[in-house]
Design a protein around this motif. Structure first.
Motif, PDB file in Angstrom:
ATOM      1  N   THR A 179      57.004 -86.933 -15.079  1.00  0.00           N
ATOM      2  CA  THR A 179      57.564 -85.758 -14.410  1.00  0.00           C
ATOM      3  C   THR A 179      58.606 -85.097 -15.305  1.00  0.00           C
ATOM      4  N   ALA A 180      58.410 -83.818 -15.569  1.00  0.00           N
ATOM      5  CA  ALA A 180      59.306 -83.093 -16.481  1.00  0.00           C
ATOM      6  C   ALA A 180      58.877 -81.638 -16.549  1.00  0.00           C
ATOM      7  N   VAL A 181      59.726 -80.843 -17.148  1.00  0.00           N
ATOM      8  CA  VAL A 181      59.328 -79.497 -17.543  1.00  0.00           C
ATOM      9  C   VAL A 181      58.760 -79.614 -18.949  1.00  0.00           C
ATOM     10  N   TYR A 182      57.554 -79.121 -19.122  1.00  0.00           N
ATOM     11  CA  TYR A 182      56.862 -79.199 -20.404  1.00  0.00           C
ATOM     12  C   TYR A 182      56.948 -77.848 -21.113  1.00  0.00           C
ATOM     13  N   TYR A 183      57.306 -77.920 -22.388  1.00  0.00           N
ATOM     14  CA  TYR A 183      57.497 -76.712 -23.187  1.00  0.00           C
ATOM     15  C   TYR A 183      56.537 -76.698 -24.364  1.00  0.00           C
ATOM     16  N   CYS A 184      55.957 -75.559 -24.591  1.00  0.00           N
ATOM     17  CA  CYS A 184      55.161 -75.340 -25.783  1.00  0.00           C
ATOM     18  C   CYS A 184      56.100 -74.885 -26.906  1.00  0.00           C
ATOM     19  N   ASN A 185      55.851 -75.364 -28.103  1.00  0.00           N
ATOM     20  CA  ASN A 185      56.721 -75.051 -29.235  1.00  0.00           C
ATOM     21  C   ASN A 185      55.884 -74.750 -30.466  1.00  0.00           C
ATOM     22  N   ALA A 186      56.391 -73.850 -31.292  1.00  0.00           N
ATOM     23  CA  ALA A 186      55.704 -73.536 -32.548  1.00  0.00           C
ATOM     24  C   ALA A 186      56.746 -73.287 -33.628  1.00  0.00           C
ATOM     25  N   LYS A 187      56.433 -73.740 -34.827  1.00  0.00           N
ATOM     26  CA  LYS A 187      57.362 -73.584 -35.943  1.00  0.00           C
ATOM     27  C   LYS A 187      56.661 -72.877 -37.099  1.00  0.00           C
ATOM     28  N   ARG A 188      57.416 -71.959 -37.715  1.00  0.00           N
ATOM     29  CA  ARG A 188      56.923 -71.255 -38.894  1.00  0.00           C
ATOM     30  C   ARG A 188      58.110 -71.027 -39.800  1.00  0.00           C
ATOM     31  N   SER A 189      58.056 -71.598 -40.994  1.00  0.00           N
ATOM     32  CA  SER A 189      59.176 -71.539 -41.941  1.00  0.00           C
ATOM     33  C   SER A 189      60.436 -72.026 -41.221  1.00  0.00           C
ATOM     34  N   THR A 190      61.446 -71.202 -41.101  1.00  0.00           N
ATOM     35  CA  THR A 190      62.679 -71.611 -40.432  1.00  0.00           C
ATOM     36  C   THR A 190      62.724 -71.143 -38.977  1.00  0.00           C
ATOM     37  N   ALA A 191      61.672 -70.485 -38.522  1.00  0.00           N
ATOM     38  CA  ALA A 191      61.643 -69.969 -37.156  1.00  0.00           C
ATOM     39  C   ALA A 191      61.072 -70.995 -36.193  1.00  0.00           C
ATOM     40  N   ASP A 192      61.678 -71.054 -35.007  1.00  0.00           N
ATOM     41  CA  ASP A 192      61.317 -72.021 -33.982  1.00  0.00           C
ATOM     42  C   ASP A 192      61.081 -71.248 -32.685  1.00  0.00           C
ATOM     43  N   TYR A 193      59.883 -71.323 -32.130  1.00  0.00           N
ATOM     44  CA  TYR A 193      59.543 -70.554 -30.942  1.00  0.00           C
ATOM     45  C   TYR A 193      59.289 -71.488 -29.768  1.00  0.00           C
ATOM     46  N   TRP A 194      59.728 -71.045 -28.583  1.00  0.00           N
ATOM     47  CA  TRP A 194      59.555 -71.847 -27.376  1.00  0.00           C
ATOM     48  C   TRP A 194      58.922 -71.008 -26.273  1.00  0.00           C
ATOM     49  N   GLY A 195      58.020 -71.641 -25.528  1.00  0.00           N
ATOM     50  CA  GLY A 195      57.515 -71.037 -24.318  1.00  0.00           C
ATOM     51  C   GLY A 195      58.515 -71.238 -23.195  1.00  0.00           C
ATOM     52  N   GLN A 196      58.186 -70.738 -22.025  1.00  0.00           N
ATOM     53  CA  GLN A 196      59.139 -70.741 -20.923  1.00  0.00           C
ATOM     54  C   GLN A 196      59.183 -72.043 -20.154  1.00  0.00           C
ATOM     55  N   GLY A 197      58.255 -72.958 -20.385  1.00  0.00           N
ATOM     56  CA  GLY A 197      58.246 -74.227 -19.678  1.00  0.00           C
ATOM     57  C   GLY A 197      57.407 -74.176 -18.421  1.00  0.00           C
ATOM     58  N   THR A 198      56.745 -75.275 -18.149  1.00  0.00           N
ATOM     59  CA  THR A 198      55.944 -75.393 -16.928  1.00  0.00           C
ATOM     60  C   THR A 198      56.210 -76.782 -16.338  1.00  0.00           C
ATOM     61  N   LEU A 199      56.453 -76.819 -15.033  1.00  0.00           N
ATOM     62  CA  LEU A 199      56.870 -78.052 -14.381  1.00  0.00           C
ATOM     63  C   LEU A 199      55.675 -78.910 -13.995  1.00  0.00           C
ATOM     64  N   VAL A 200      55.741 -80.173 -14.389  1.00  0.00           N
ATOM     65  CA  VAL A 200      54.747 -81.162 -13.983  1.00  0.00           C
ATOM     66  C   VAL A 200      55.461 -82.203 -13.127  1.00  0.00           C
ATOM     67  N   THR A 201      54.963 -82.392 -11.917  1.00  0.00           N
ATOM     68  CA  THR A 201      55.540 -83.376 -11.011  1.00  0.00           C
ATOM     69  C   THR A 201      54.464 -84.401 -10.669  1.00  0.00           C
ATOM     70  N   VAL A 202      54.759 -85.651 -10.957  1.00  0.00           N
ATOM     71  CA  VAL A 202      53.815 -86.724 -10.664  1.00  0.00           C
ATOM     72  C   VAL A 202      54.398 -87.535  -9.516  1.00  0.00           C
ATOM     73  N   SER A 203      53.779 -87.409  -8.367  1.00  0.00           N
ATOM     74  CA  SER A 203      54.323 -88.044  -7.176  1.00  0.00           C
ATOM     75  C   SER A 203      53.233 -88.190  -6.125  1.00  0.00           C
ATOM     76  N   SER A 204      53.352 -89.246  -5.335  1.00  0.00           N
ATOM     77  CA  SER A 204      52.417 -89.433  -4.231  1.00  0.00           C
ATOM     78  C   SER A 204      52.972 -88.827  -2.946  1.00  0.00           C
TER      79      SER A 204
END
Length: 113
Positions: free
Chosen positions: A88-113
């Motif tokens: 369970t966490a907020v999952y973020y997509c990330n990409a790197k190019r040279s010195t640049a670091d890019y992030w997506g906005q995050g998507t929540l995954v909840t693992v629960s019964s």
């Protein structure tokens, strides 16, 4: 630059696939990856894939998660199986190019019964 989607509520043992859409070619980046941040914890690397296809996984997800990519669609994916409550966490997509670091906005995954 990056748009993540696919999060949601899933039961323990279940599966979920996250998607990350890049605004341009994913091969413009040196590496793309997925990170996650659980409540009260630091953000951690889950998996990343280099331009040449070399992929690494955190020990905690090895054998359960798989990262893939589709260069035609400019997408990367995180296929998650055998999910556990500790995933369970907020999952973020990330990409790197040279010195640049890019992030997506995050998507929540909840693992629960």
């Amino acid at each position: 630059q990056l748009q993540a989607s696919g999060g949601g509520l899933v039961q323990p043992g279940g599966s979920l696939t996250l998607s990350c859409a890049a605004s341009g070619s994913i091969f413009n980046f040196n590496v793309m990856g997925w990170h996650r941040q659980a409540p009260g914890k630091q953000r951690e690397l889950v998996t990343h894939i280099f331009r040449d296809g070399f992929t690494t996984y955190a020990t905690s997800v090895k054998g359960r998660f798989t990262m893939s990519r589709d260069g035609n669609k400019n997408m990367v994916y995180l296929h998650m199986n055998s999910l556990k409550p500790e995933d369970t966490a907020v999952y973020y997509c990330n990409a790197k190019r040279s010195t640049a670091d890019y992030w997506g906005q995050g998507t929540l995954v909840t693992v629960s019964s």
